[in-house]
Design a protein around this motif. Structure first.
Motif, short mmCIF file in Angstrom:
data_model
loop_
_atom_site.label_atom_id
_atom_site.label_comp_id
_atom_site.label_asym_id
_atom_site.label_seq_id
_atom_site.Cartn_x
_atom_site.Cartn_y
_atom_site.Cartn_z
N LYS A 11 0.84 -1.19 0.00
CA LYS A 11 0.00 0.00 0.00
C LYS A 11 0.88 1.25 0.00
O LYS A 11 1.83 1.35 0.79
N TYR A 12 0.53 2.18 -0.87
CA TYR A 12 1.28 3.43 -0.96
C TYR A 12 0.56 4.52 -0.18
O TYR A 12 -0.63 4.77 -0.38
N ASP A 13 1.26 5.17 0.73
CA ASP A 13 0.71 6.27 1.52
C ASP A 13 1.07 7.59 0.84
O ASP A 13 2.23 8.01 0.84
N GLN A 14 0.08 8.25 0.25
CA GLN A 14 0.33 9.49 -0.48
C GLN A 14 0.78 10.63 0.45
O GLN A 14 1.54 11.51 0.02
N LYS A 15 0.33 10.62 1.67
CA LYS A 15 0.69 11.68 2.60
C LYS A 15 2.17 11.66 2.96
O LYS A 15 2.83 12.70 3.05
N THR A 16 2.68 10.46 3.17
CA THR A 16 4.09 10.33 3.58
C THR A 16 5.00 9.93 2.43
O THR A 16 6.22 10.00 2.56
N GLY A 17 4.40 9.52 1.30
CA GLY A 17 5.20 9.08 0.17
C GLY A 17 5.94 7.79 0.44
O GLY A 17 7.01 7.55 -0.12
N THR A 18 5.38 6.95 1.31
CA THR A 18 6.03 5.70 1.67
C THR A 18 5.11 4.51 1.37
O THR A 18 3.90 4.65 1.18
N PHE A 19 5.73 3.33 1.32
CA PHE A 19 4.99 2.10 1.11
C PHE A 19 4.96 1.30 2.41
O PHE A 19 5.85 1.42 3.24
N GLU A 20 3.93 0.50 2.56
CA GLU A 20 3.87 -0.42 3.69
C GLU A 20 3.18 -1.71 3.25
O GLU A 20 2.39 -1.71 2.30
N TRP A 21 3.51 -2.79 3.95
CA TRP A 21 2.90 -4.07 3.65
C TRP A 21 1.63 -4.24 4.46
O TRP A 21 1.61 -4.00 5.67
N LEU A 22 0.56 -4.66 3.80
CA LEU A 22 -0.65 -5.10 4.49
C LEU A 22 -0.60 -6.63 4.47
O LEU A 22 -0.69 -7.25 3.41
N ILE A 23 -0.43 -7.22 5.64
CA ILE A 23 -0.23 -8.66 5.74
C ILE A 23 -1.48 -9.29 6.36
O ILE A 23 -1.97 -8.83 7.40
N ARG A 24 -1.98 -10.33 5.72
CA ARG A 24 -3.20 -10.98 6.22
C ARG A 24 -3.10 -12.50 6.11
O ARG A 24 -2.70 -13.03 5.09
N LYS A 25 -3.47 -13.17 7.17
CA LYS A 25 -3.59 -14.62 7.16
C LYS A 25 -4.88 -14.99 6.43
O LYS A 25 -5.96 -14.56 6.83
N ASP A 26 -4.76 -15.77 5.38
CA ASP A 26 -5.91 -16.12 4.55
C ASP A 26 -6.23 -17.60 4.70
O ASP A 26 -5.38 -18.46 4.44
N GLN A 27 -7.45 -17.91 5.11
CA GLN A 27 -7.92 -19.28 5.31
C GLN A 27 -9.45 -19.26 5.32
O GLN A 27 -10.06 -18.22 5.13
N CYS A 28 -10.07 -20.39 5.53
CA CYS A 28 -11.53 -20.44 5.66
C CYS A 28 -11.97 -19.51 6.79
O CYS A 28 -11.36 -19.50 7.86
#
Length: 281
Positions: free
Chosen positions: A63-80
């Motif tokens: 995800k790109y943060d336009q306010k800070t001009g930085t990127f960050e990871w959105l991490i999610r455990k995916d399962q049922c």
């Protein structure tokens, strides 16, 4: 609807480091074979998707943060997600998928006939299939909430192995309450923090604390199944169950008839056959 005392797993994405310990623990506990790594450019996610042999997958979305001009990871455990109002359970004609007394969606793979209806019904795109060379049919696989561990008073493998306590097993009510408290704590740092799972599909048994909106994590904001589910669950499923029952009765009747007449030269009673034998002695 979810019951307050149901078992649920709270996932706090703000505490998750993406270490994949849960992903590996799931494979180890269920004795699932390793798969060849996919090339997924620009991400730490691997393999590229869940499969018959990968029931839990750590997803990485940048995800790109336009306010800070930085990127960050959105991490999610995916399962049922283990929905309370689970369309897969409603549509399954063999009972392979069923609601466990603890609330989650349990799974009996031996009863699965690989019809594929659950995959079409699931709004989270969960079920994955693999060809079974022994039966000549596809078989489905999904997270079963470590039902063997749960029923023996143990924690699911993913929860047990999480080093940051991003995963916690508790009652459904406790998970929801703790999730909302956590969101309030995160609001200053993550204005879009929210709780996901408690108000959808009758309440899911994985409750998420998200730092961004659900769509940023690839989650549906208003998950719902297709219109065929009601038709199949109200019409096709009962008819299928009836036919399977009728077939069973037919087989039983045929067996009984065959057993009483077998090898008696057309006579109705075994004693007639014995008497015929005595005449030729």
């Amino acid at each position: 609807m979810a019951q307050k005392t149901d078992k649920a797993i709270l996932i706090d994405t703000s505490l998750c480091t993406g270490c994949k310990a849960c992903q590996l623990a799931c494979k180890e506990w269920h004795n699932l074979p390793a798969t060849e790594f996919d090339k997924v450019p620009g991400t730490y996610q691997n393999p590229a998707d869940r499969s018959f042999n990968t029931l839990t997958l750590m997803r990485f979305d940048e995800k790109y943060d336009q306010k800070t001009g930085t990127f960050e990871w959105l991490i999610r455990k995916d399962q049922c997600m283990h929905c309370s109002d689970a369309p897969c359970v409603a549509i399954c004609s063999t009972g392979a998928l069923y609601q466990h007394k603890e609330g989650f969606v349990a799974f009996d793979q031996e009863s699965c006939i690989g019809c594929g209806y659950c995959a079409k019904a699931c709004p989270f795109d969960i079920p994955r299939y693999q060809y079974d060379a022994f039966t000549g049919k596809d078989k489905m696989n999904k997270c079963n909430f470590c039902q063997d561990k749960i029923t023996n008073g143990e924690q699911p493998a993913c929860v047990q192995t999480c080093p940051t306590k991003a995963l916690e097993l508790m009652t459904w009510e406790e998970a929801v309450q703790k999730a909302y408290k956590r969101v309030e704590q995160l609001k200053d740092r993550y204005p879009n923090a929210n709780v996901y799972g408690d108000k959808i599909m009758g309440g899911t048994h994985y409750i998420y604390v998200l730092t961004e909106k659900p769509e940023e994590y690839g989650l549906p904001t208003n998950p719902k199944t297709n219109d065929l589910v009601e038709f199949r669950s109200n019409v096709i499923k009962p008819v299928t169950e009836f036919l399977m029952g009728a077939a069973g009765v037919g087989f039983l009747a045929n067996f009984i008839v065959s057993s009483t007449s077998f090898n008696f030269n057309g006579k109705d009673e075994p004693k007639d056959f014995l008497e015929e034998g005595k005449k030729h002695e």
